[in-house]
Design a protein around this motif. Structure first.
Motif, PDB file in Angstrom:
ATOM      1  N   THR A   1       0.837  -1.209   0.000  1.00  0.00           N
ATOM      2  CA  THR A   1       0.000   0.000   0.000  1.00  0.00           C
ATOM      3  C   THR A   1       0.866   1.250   0.000  1.00  0.00           C
ATOM      4  OG1 THR A   1      -1.767  -1.135   1.203  1.00  0.00           O
ATOM      5  CG2 THR A   1      -1.777   1.261   1.270  1.00  0.00           C
TER       6      THR A   1
ATOM      7  N   ALA B   1      -5.852   6.118   1.152  1.00  0.00           N
ATOM      8  CA  ALA B   1      -6.293   5.356  -0.026  1.00  0.00           C
ATOM      9  C   ALA B   1      -7.682   5.781  -0.455  1.00  0.00           C
ATOM     10  CB  ALA B   1      -6.259   3.866   0.279  1.00  0.00           C
TER      11      ALA B   1
ATOM     12  N   SER C   1      -3.730   0.513  -4.294  1.00  0.00           N
ATOM     13  CA  SER C   1      -3.537   1.077  -2.960  1.00  0.00           C
ATOM     14  C   SER C   1      -4.813   0.977  -2.134  1.00  0.00           C
ATOM     15  CB  SER C   1      -3.098   2.542  -3.085  1.00  0.00           C
ATOM     16  OG  SER C   1      -2.982   3.138  -1.825  1.00  0.00           O
ATOM     17  N   GLY C   2      -5.942   1.303  -2.755  1.00  0.00           N
ATOM     18  CA  GLY C   2      -7.211   1.235  -2.038  1.00  0.00           C
ATOM     19  C   GLY C   2      -7.588  -0.170  -1.635  1.00  0.00           C
TER      20      GLY C   2
ATOM     21  N   GLU D   1       1.201   4.077  -2.922  1.00  0.00           N
ATOM     22  CA  GLU D   1       0.958   5.496  -2.646  1.00  0.00           C
ATOM     23  C   GLU D   1       2.049   6.362  -3.265  1.00  0.00           C
ATOM     24  OE1 GLU D   1       0.664   5.927   1.546  1.00  0.00           O
ATOM     25  OE2 GLU D   1      -1.373   5.134   1.682  1.00  0.00           O
TER      26      GLU D   1
ATOM     27  N   GLU E   1      -3.099   4.688   6.205  1.00  0.00           N
ATOM     28  CA  GLU E   1      -3.005   4.284   4.804  1.00  0.00           C
ATOM     29  C   GLU E   1      -4.385   4.104   4.185  1.00  0.00           C
ATOM     30  OE1 GLU E   1       0.823   3.694   6.610  1.00  0.00           O
ATOM     31  OE2 GLU E   1      -1.158   2.974   7.225  1.00  0.00           O
TER      32      GLU E   1
END
Length: 855
Positions: free
Chosen positions: A483, A525, A509-510, A487, A521
């Motif tokens: 993640t 995200a 990332s999400g 980013e 995070e």
């Protein structure tokens, strides 16, 4: 601490001094959230404010010896001291710097007020005075001085070592400040070494064994060595009681000098070469166990606070040949340097850690699976640590190795990103996600397929009623690392305007953050997914994710995460013209960034607000904000934001009709963008230069600037930044104006420019009024006048709905030019009223003197 108490901000930031001095000040809630460049910048600010307090008491002299050994953070501080304390006398003593010297040093050397004193070879008279001073005598025999001058060629250190070698060998005698050559010595028959290293070796060889051993063992410890450490590792146990005497003798021989007497006695080699020669004379088999003993000594004596010794331990364990320990401390030193924003040093530590981990150096062993289910080769670490027990638990060990390699690659990518080296950063970050099990697609077809599967996965997450976070700690940690890597990749793809990769990275990332569970995070995200939806654009989805990001960030309570989400929300707001929500979010973000001392992000938020004010027609407030961005960036040495500030002030100058001033700003900004990574902002610079040159009647330069801007627009592809509007619209304006004046060769560039403006407007609503205006002009030029007026009226609707009065005035002015009679008077009146209210002086003057009709 007494000085810190004079300033409330310094008191809150006091724990930052732990990174510089051997202090143990507990972290505050504010400093705990400071990482990377923010922590580095605030540490510099803390040091500067302390120096300012010292300067208040009188003139300030700052002298730095051996400045060639400064690390990147220290060079950055030196440059800031020069910029922020111009009345302080700054003296740097250093050797000639290599071509690859730090950027801060190169910046210092460009200072015209700098006085550079190049030390040349000592002339004869000065050399004799120098030798007398070193020996403590009134005169040196002429033949001795001549010999040393011939051998050392005026090099002070070489000369000093030669005269000490003559003294130590008994070839010159000193008595009551008188130096004489021993009667039986013939200088021409002496076989003196031709290098300073050789002279030092000869001096060392003549010493008694105890003194030799003391010198050599101390050289293994380092340039500076504590007596307690030397005593504890000294290999000759019977000689340990004599160490104090040996150290005094070395000091008399001008090999070492006292560094500190209290709280712990320590000595320093007078020159690095004195340490290096002794170190290199030791056999590897003798040095290696000493390095191990030194490392173990630090671990035992500073077990409760090893953080300050990570780099030192990495060095000694590496020289001790312990791969596992060396790797451990290189990782820790790299992570620490990254956290403190010392990116060049972080790269060094992490590259070495990666060298210890990479499988490429091994002999192609069997492939194994990673935490994400992909395949990599076993690392060097897993081979070194392999035992029968580890083999039985192979999947866990392999997952741990892949996670370790992935984290190291991710951190190295972040360090390169901090240095602005995007290609290296992208390489290591993409390697990180591949090793962790989520590689980026390598073809367009696979990219689109991956986007589809990631969207489907995100939809399932939204519909799935149960908990999403993975229960496996190893997989959770791998997902967290991936993640973070995605980013950072998103930032790079955004700057490179790589829209397909950007969407892929944001979706990855999400989805991975969902597996991690509630965290900073995850909040970030969600905010990124909001921006992804905005780029499609699917605004109801963008608003949904924006709200989820805000809720998650506030639930976690981490200030930096809240501020970051608010900044992205503000970016979304300006793109759709939601001025009220945008200003509310950005004002709160600015307040938090000010608490955290995060000046770069504060500057970004101010820049968005400034541009929004221009779009809202509040040029006075917009100019004030741009000036604040400019001056703050100048103070911090942030050249990218300095260029932004120049662009912003140039735009105001163009609106006011101050064309020459605008050109000065823009040409300066163009020079800064040439050395920077923000190619999107350069579009605005080139577009405004085209407008300015056109106003001065220089059509050739106007076309050149517009072509450059159009090339940049084409290179960036689909628009990903709201600030492309000005440059894209200006290019269309210049080409259309010259086309309308009769340069028919510009028809195709004008058509492309208008098409680019529409591509922007489909993503960002704020582009609608300008797109309608410029497309209407193209219709008018090609004879489709009815369609042109219909489109201009559509543009008026958009400008009114978005509350963008300046754009509304531009469209009314164009309608006035293309109308007659009472209709023209009506449009003229509306445009005049708007330009007068906004202070758009040039547009108002142009409206009053322009022809009444344009066919």
């Amino acid at each position: 601490m007494r000085r810190l108490q004079k300033d409330e901000l310094l008191l809150q930031w006091a724990p930052l001094l732990n990174d510089i001095l051997p202090l143990d000040i507990p972290e505050t809630p504010i400093t705990r959230e400071m990482k990377g460049q923010v922590r580095a910048d605030n540490t510099h600010e803390l040091m500067l404010r302390l120096l300012l307090q010292v300067r208040e008491r009188g003139p300030l002299l700052i002298a730095l010896e051996d400045a060639h050994w400064l690390d990147s953070a220290s060079w950055a501080l030196v440059l800031l001291v020069r910029q922020r304390l111009p009345d302080a006398l700054l003296v740097l003593a250093l050797r000639p710097m290599p071509e690859a010297a730090p950027a801060e040093f190169r910046e210092l050397t460009r200072d015209n007020s700098l006085a550079r004193i190049q030390l040349e070879a000592l002339p004869g008279d000065d050399l004799r005075s120098f030798l007398c001073q070193r020996l403590g005598v009134d005169e040196v025999p002429a033949e001795v001085a001549r010999l040393i001058e011939e051998k050392a060629h005026g090099n002070p250190f070489f000369s000093e070592e030669l005269v000490y070698a003559l003294r130590d060998a008994g070839w010159i005698e000193i008595e009551e400040r008188t130096c004489r050559l021993r009667p039986d010595v013939k200088l021409e028959e002496l076989e003196l070494p031709d290098s300073v290293q050789g002279v030092i070796t000869s001096r060392l060889d003549r010493l008694p064994p105890g003194l030799q051993m003391t010198w050599k063992v101390a050289s293994v410890i380092g340039r500076v060595f504590a007596c307690r450490l030397l005593n504890d590792i000294f290999p000759l146990a019977d000689d340990r009681p004599k160490l104090s005497h040996y150290l005094q003798e070395l000091e008399k021989l001008h090999v070492t000098m006292m560094e500190t007497a209290e709280p712990e006695l320590a000595y320093q080699f007078k020159h690095i070469i004195l340490q290096e020669v002794a170190y290199n004379l030791m056999l590897f088999a003798h040095r290696q166990p000493l390095h191990r003993m030194i490392a173990e000594w630090y671990e035992q004596h500073f077990a409760s606070d090893l953080a300050g010794y990570f780099p030192l331990l990495a060095f000694h364990w590496d020289r001790a040949g312990d791969v596992a320990k060396s790797l451990e401390y290189h990782e820790k030193a790299g992570e620490q340097a990254l956290r403190n924003g010392v990116y060049r040093e972080a790269v060094g530590f992490l590259r070495e850690a990666l060298r210890l981990l990479t499988p490429e150096e091994q002999s192609q062993p069997k492939s194994r699976h990673t935490p994400g289910g992909r395949v990599i080769q076993p690392s060097r670490l897993s081979q070194v640590m392999a035992t029968s027990q580890a083999k039985e638990a192979a999947p866990t060990a392999i997952e741990r190795d892949a996670l370790r390699i992935g984290r190291c690659q991710r951190q190295l990518g972040e360090a390169y990103l901090g240095l602005g080296r995007l290609s290296e950063s992208r390489h290591h970050l993409e390697r990180a996600v591949a090793i962790l099990g989520w590689p980026m697609p390598t073809t367009p077809a696979r990219s689109y397929l991956r986007i589809g599967t990631q969207i489907l996965q995100q939809l399932l997450y939204r519909l799935w009623p149960g908990p999403i976070a993975t229960r496996s700690e190893a997989k959770r940690r791998a997902a967290l690392e991936a993640t973070r890597a995605f980013e950072r990749l998103s930032e790079i793809y955004y700057l490179q305007n790589d829209k397909i990769c950007l969407v892929n990275a944001l979706l990855h990332s999400g989805n991975l953050a969902e597996r991690v569970g509630p965290s900073p995070e995850l909040a970030q995200a969600y905010a990124s997914l909001a921006m992804t939806a905005a780029l499609v654009p699917i605004h109801f989805l963008a608003r949904l994710y924006r709200d989820r990001a805000s809720d998650t960030a506030r639930r976690i309570g981490q200030l930096s995460s809240i501020a970051w989400v608010l900044e992205l929300s503000g970016l979304y707001g300006i793109g759709i013209g939601d001025w009220s929500r945008m200003h509310t979010d950005l004002n709160e973000a600015i307040s938090i960034f000010e608490k955290l001392g995060d000046q770069p992000h504060r500057g970004e938020c101010l820049a968005v607000k400034a541009q929004a004010k221009y779009m809202e027609g509040d040029f006075q407030e917009g100019l004030r904000l741009w000036r604040e961005v400019f001056h703050s960036a100048q103070t911090r040495g942030d050249f990218l934001q300095v260029a932004w500030g120049m662009n912003g002030q140039a735009e105001a100058a163009l609106i006011r009709g101050q064309t020459e001033q605008a050109i000065d700003f823009l040409e300066s900004a163009a020079r800064l963008f040439a050395d920077n990574i923000d190619r999107v902002s350069e579009v605005s610079t080139r577009g405004m230069l085209a407008v300015a040159y056109r106003r001065l009647g220089d059509s050739r330069r106007a076309i050149d600037a517009a072509v450059q801007a159009q090339r940049l627009i084409e290179e960036t592809g689909s628009p990903t930044g709201y600030y492309l509007l000005g440059g894209t619209a200006d290019v269309a304006h210049v080409f259309l104006t010259l086309l309308e004046e009769g340069d028919h060769s510009l028809f195709e560039p004008a058509r492309k420019a208008v098409a680019a403006l529409w591509r922007y407007a489909r993503v960002f609503r704020i582009g609608k009024p300008r797109a309608c205006l410029q497309q209407g002009i193209l219709y008018w030029i090609t004879g489709r006048k009815t369609r042109a007026k219909l489109l201009w009226n559509k543009g008026l609707e958009w400008a009114s709905r978005l509350a963008m009065p300046y754009d509304e005035g531009l469209i009314y002015a164009r309608l006035a030019r293309c109308s007659a009679g009472t209709e023209q008077e009506h449009y003229n009146h509306r445009a005049s009223e708007i330009f007068s209210r906004l202070g758009a002086e040039r547009d108002l003057r142009k409206l009053l003197i322009s022809p009444t009709t344009v066919d």
